[in-house]
Structure formats: C-alpha cells, structure tokens
Design a protein around this motif. Structure first.
Motif, PDB file in Angstrom:
ATOM      1  N   ALA A 163     -65.061  -9.557 -23.619  1.00  0.00           N
ATOM      2  CA  ALA A 163     -64.005  -8.626 -23.211  1.00  0.00           C
ATOM      3  C   ALA A 163     -64.167  -8.243 -21.744  1.00  0.00           C
ATOM      4  CB  ALA A 163     -64.041  -7.382 -24.095  1.00  0.00           C
ATOM      5  N   PHE A 164     -65.414  -8.069 -21.325  1.00  0.00           N
ATOM      6  CA  PHE A 164     -65.685  -7.716 -19.926  1.00  0.00           C
ATOM      7  C   PHE A 164     -65.263  -8.851 -18.988  1.00  0.00           C
ATOM      8  CE2 PHE A 164     -68.613  -7.168 -16.266  1.00  0.00           C
ATOM      9  CZ  PHE A 164     -68.217  -5.899 -15.887  1.00  0.00           C
ATOM     10  N   LEU A 165     -65.528 -10.087 -19.374  1.00  0.00           N
ATOM     11  CA  LEU A 165     -65.129 -11.241 -18.557  1.00  0.00           C
ATOM     12  C   LEU A 165     -63.613 -11.356 -18.485  1.00  0.00           C
ATOM     13  CD1 LEU A 165     -67.745 -13.912 -19.733  1.00  0.00           C
ATOM     14  CD2 LEU A 165     -67.672 -12.717 -17.538  1.00  0.00           C
ATOM     15  N   VAL A 166     -62.935 -11.072 -19.601  1.00  0.00           N
ATOM     16  CA  VAL A 166     -61.469 -11.102 -19.603  1.00  0.00           C
ATOM     17  C   VAL A 166     -60.924 -10.047 -18.651  1.00  0.00           C
ATOM     18  CG1 VAL A 166     -59.410 -10.681 -21.004  1.00  0.00           C
ATOM     19  CG2 VAL A 166     -61.254 -12.103 -21.899  1.00  0.00           C
ATOM     20  N   ASN A 167     -61.528  -8.856 -18.653  1.00  0.00           N
ATOM     21  CA  ASN A 167     -61.101  -7.801 -17.732  1.00  0.00           C
ATOM     22  C   ASN A 167     -61.254  -8.234 -16.282  1.00  0.00           C
ATOM     23  OD1 ASN A 167     -62.254  -5.247 -19.968  1.00  0.00           O
ATOM     24  ND2 ASN A 167     -60.152  -5.700 -19.445  1.00  0.00           N
ATOM     25  N   ILE A 168     -62.367  -8.891 -15.963  1.00  0.00           N
ATOM     26  CA  ILE A 168     -62.586  -9.348 -14.591  1.00  0.00           C
ATOM     27  C   ILE A 168     -61.544 -10.398 -14.212  1.00  0.00           C
ATOM     28  CG2 ILE A 168     -64.168 -10.643 -13.104  1.00  0.00           C
ATOM     29  CD1 ILE A 168     -66.472  -9.226 -14.423  1.00  0.00           C
ATOM     30  N   ASN A 173     -58.533 -10.694 -15.419  1.00  0.00           N
ATOM     31  CA  ASN A 173     -57.231 -10.040 -15.280  1.00  0.00           C
ATOM     32  C   ASN A 173     -57.135  -9.174 -14.029  1.00  0.00           C
ATOM     33  OD1 ASN A 173     -55.871 -11.029 -17.531  1.00  0.00           O
ATOM     34  ND2 ASN A 173     -56.759  -9.498 -18.893  1.00  0.00           N
ATOM     35  N   SER A 174     -58.263  -8.850 -13.438  1.00  0.00           N
ATOM     36  CA  SER A 174     -58.245  -7.971 -12.264  1.00  0.00           C
ATOM     37  C   SER A 174     -57.943  -8.728 -10.975  1.00  0.00           C
ATOM     38  CB  SER A 174     -59.595  -7.250 -12.127  1.00  0.00           C
ATOM     39  OG  SER A 174     -60.622  -8.154 -11.758  1.00  0.00           O
ATOM     40  N   TRP A 175     -57.746 -10.052 -11.042  1.00  0.00           N
ATOM     41  CA  TRP A 175     -57.582 -10.846  -9.820  1.00  0.00           C
ATOM     42  C   TRP A 175     -56.400 -10.372  -8.987  1.00  0.00           C
ATOM     43  CZ3 TRP A 175     -53.737 -13.922  -7.761  1.00  0.00           C
ATOM     44  CH2 TRP A 175     -54.109 -14.702  -6.670  1.00  0.00           C
ATOM     45  N   ILE A 176     -55.239 -10.172  -9.618  1.00  0.00           N
ATOM     46  CA  ILE A 176     -54.054  -9.799  -8.845  1.00  0.00           C
ATOM     47  C   ILE A 176     -54.206  -8.416  -8.244  1.00  0.00           C
ATOM     48  CG2 ILE A 176     -52.861  -8.931 -10.899  1.00  0.00           C
ATOM     49  CD1 ILE A 176     -51.291 -10.603  -7.787  1.00  0.00           C
TER      50      ILE A 176
END
Length: 452
Positions: free
Chosen positions: A397-402, A404-407
C-alpha cells in the motif's frame, strides 16, 4: 428534574431534565450548509470589485479556505490522512541531478549535479518551507499560490513564498488570452480596504509567461504561480481531494459517532431503571403539616428527587446502591410504601455497530484520499472493509501511495524548476525525490533508499 403535581401538591409524574438529543437536518438545510464549498458559478455573478477588477468569490461567502481548514482540523482521520499525504509526497527531500540515460527496466540513470549552489538551495529551509506550505494548501483546499520574490533590480528571483490560502483570491480573466491577477488581502469577509495585486502566471505555459514579464520589465514586483490539480475541471480554484467524502456525508458521520458514544456512555443509566413510588410515601416523607404552604413542600420534594436521580445517573454512579424502607400493613399483611426499582431491558446494543460505522466512515474518507487504511493501522477486522494488516500489505500500500504521488510531486517541482530557469541554471538540471522504501527482514535491512 421536572415533576407534575396535583393541586394538593402530590407528585404524579416525573421526567428527567438530563437527556441526549440529536438534531436532524432536512435536505434543504444540508444542501445550504454544503453549498459553501461550491466553486464559482458565473450565473450568480459572485465577485468582489477590487481596484476596478472583478475578484471571483471562493465559495458561497468567499471564505471557503477558512471553512475547509475548520473541517480538516475537526475531523481526526481527515486531518491525519492529509498530513500523511503531505509527508509522503515530500519524501526525504529533493536533490539536483542530470538524467544520463535509462536502464533495461526503463528506470532513469541519475547523476548528481556538481552545482554546489543549487544543491545548497534545494536543501535549504526556503525550499523545505515552500514545499510544506504548498502541499498544505494544495491538499486542504485544492489550490496553492506561490509568490516569486525578485531582488530590488527585478532581474533575479531570490525567494519563493507560499501565500496562505486564507489571504489570496483570483480575478476573472482580463482578456481573451485568459490573463488573471492574484489579489492578496488579510480580510475577505468584506470588500478589502488594503490589498496587493500580482500577475498570475498562465496555466498553459507559465515559463513563457514569466519570461514575457521579465522582458516587459514587469517582474520587479514579483508574480504568482498557481499550483492546482485539474481533476475538478474548475479552471479558477479547483476542489480538494476530500470533497467527495464530505458531499457523501462520511465526514459528518465521522463527527457524529464519537459525539453520540460520548453522550451515550455518560448518560447510559438514564434508561436502565423504572422507579415506582407509592403515593402514600409522600405523606410520610413530606407531611403537609410540616410545611407552611404547598409551594414549599414542592420545593422540598424537587430537591429530594434530584438527589435520588443523581444517585442513579451517570457513569460514575452506575453501580451505586439505593436504600428504601417499606411498611407491612398489619390488617392485611400487604407491603405498603415500597419503592420498586426495576432494571429495564437495555434496548441499546448498538455500541459495536457504531464503532463499525465509525471505522467505515474513516475508511471511506481515506479512500477519497487514495490512502489504504492499512497504512495508518485503520484496517477493520471483519466485514466489507476487512483488510490484512500484515507487513506485506502495508508495504505494498505504501508503494502504491508513492507511485500515485508522482503527479503531485511534479506539480510542486514545477515552480522550483522555473526558479532555477529564471536564475540561469543549466537546462539539463533536474529535480528528483528521495524515498525511504519498507523492505522485508530477509533483505538484511528494514528500509532501503530509492530515488524518484
């Protein structure tokens, strides 16, 4: 305690003045309350005249940022979730580098830049403060305004200042090219008497707009770079990421459940007892001959019953005993003047259900933020929102958050890139984030550091 008496002063019926109430809003009132967050609607002509320019109202009363801040501040999971997103998006800071190429996986091959001045700049408090405040308003209200501060000569940018969202508003487009201004004032509840006006960079090409301002000699006073997420389709102010959870009512539920439980636990004994008192009790306890008038007798009974009620009421007194006397009629052997205190069947059994509802509200709010509840330890043990809170689930979940934070990261890096460009930095210099990645123990380390 409110007691109903007959004309002789005998108490007939009593009810407590301590109760738990809930207020129900009708749909119209609810819509009006929520409409304070609605964006500008040109059919209503919501604007304020400032120096001959029409400043578009931000929300129904032009105080949306203030209302949004209060909502976030008073909602625990929303406040924590947005703070988590801010910290995650900032990562472990940024660094200046050059992209030398790409490996077989498509990952960038980065080379740290040897420009010590730029490295000191990105590691400075100015940049850290800029990123923290820009993300604060970007996440809370959906928009941030970054002021570029020039030197006295107006040929170089010496600072970045994130203007608090409470204090800035945008004008409507001034020409066919969509040019706008940013008006800054300390008070927006009325038409501002003191203010400053700065050019607002074009959303289409802020770099070219900034170069044009410098060419025309208009950079001396500075300008404002808007940082927004275009997902809402609102070209002026935008909407915060948590807005759908607010419209759906999950934020309200997150507020109401703890309020209800607090009052329910405090007053839980008020619905547990049925007290039956014989009329003859009052004649012996408060004989009419001992009182000058009926009103004095009523006052004494009121005081007495209030003390009895306090003995039965409240969490601290829930286990207290009460002692009463009774008399046996010698003529028929029947008990008279006996108080009957009967425990009622407690119909309130929604404690666990309320906790589940509260957890569901917390999950729905976090879903609106695209935050997996397990990352914050908010996974539920069962039901529709059940989740495995194991280490692998949290890491993924933490990796998915990172990812998704690209934009969002690019949005807050854009003003920094423009800052470097206006100050003559080489065009091949790039900014990248440092990340701490959770790993499994079999790798020999609890965390690893990656660049993105």
């Amino acid at each position: 305690m409110d007691i109903l008496y007959n004309k002789e002063g005998v108490p007939l019926m009593m009810h407590s003045d301590i109760a738990f109430y809930d207020t129900k809003l009708d749909k119209q009132a609810s819509d009006e309350r929520r409409r304070v967050l609605f964006p500008y609607d040109d059919t209503r002509h919501d604007f304020i005249e400032v120096a001959g320019q029409r400043v578009l109202a931000w929300g129904k009363d032009n105080l949306f940022p203030c209302h949004a801040s209060d909502i976030v501040r008073n909602t625990t999971v929303l406040n924590t979730g947005l703070r988590f997103l801010r910290n995650l998006t900032m990562g472990q800071g940024i660094f200046v580098c050059r992209v030398k190429g790409y490996n077989d996986k498509g990952d960038e091959i980065l080379e740290p830049a040897d420009d010590q001045a730029m490295q000191r700049f990105v590691g400075s408090r100015l940049v850290r403060r800029y990123m923290e405040k820009t993300l604060r308003d970007f996440l809370k209200v959906g928009l941030s305004a970054v002021q570029f501060v020039p030197n006295a000569a107006g040929n170089k940018i010496v600072g970045l200042n994130t203007i608090n969202s409470h204090y800035f508003r945008f004008t409507e487009p001034l020409d066919t090219l969509g040019s706008q201004n940013c008006v800054i004032s300390g008070s927006w509840d009325l038409s501002p008497s003191s203010y400053s006006i700065l050019p607002l960079l074009s959303d289409y090409s802020p770099e070219n707009h900034a170069e044009l301002l410098r060419f025309m000699g208009k950079m001396k006073g500075g300008f404002v770079y808007p940082v927004r997420d275009s997902w809402s389709n609102d070209d002026i102010y935008g909407e915060p990421i948590w807005w759908p959870a607010y419209v759906a009512g999950w934020v309200d539920i997150a507020h109401m459940v703890p309020q209800f439980l607090k009052k329910a636990y405090k007053n839980q004994t008020t619905w547990k007892w049925h007290v039956q008192i014989p009329y003859s009790f009052w004649d012996k306890k408060f004989p009419t001959s001992e009182f000058e008038d009926t009103e004095l007798r009523r006052q004494s009974i009121d005081k007495y019953m209030s003390s009895i009620e306090k003995n039965l009421l409240g969490a601290e007194n829930a286990e207290k005993p009460i002692f009463t006397n009774y008399v046996v009629n010698e003529m028929n052997g029947r008990i008279e003047e006996e108080w009957k205190i009967t425990p009622l069947s407690n119909k309130y059994s929604a404690g666990q259900e309320n906790l589940v509802t509260s957890a569901a509200a917390n999950s729905e709010i976090l879903f609106s933020l695209m935050v997996n509840p397990n990352v914050l330890g908010a996974g539920m043990p069962g039901g529709s929102y059940a989740g495995n809170q194991g280490g692998s689930n949290i890491r993924e979940a933490f990796l998915v958050n990172i990812a998704n934070s690209w934009i969002d990261r690019q949005n807050i890096l854009d003003p920094l890139q423009l800052y470097m460009q206006l100050n003559g930095a080489p065009e091949d210099l790039q900014l990248r984030f440092r990340n701490t990645i959770l790993t499994t123990l079999d790798t020999g380390a609890g965390t690893s550091h990656q660049l993105s």
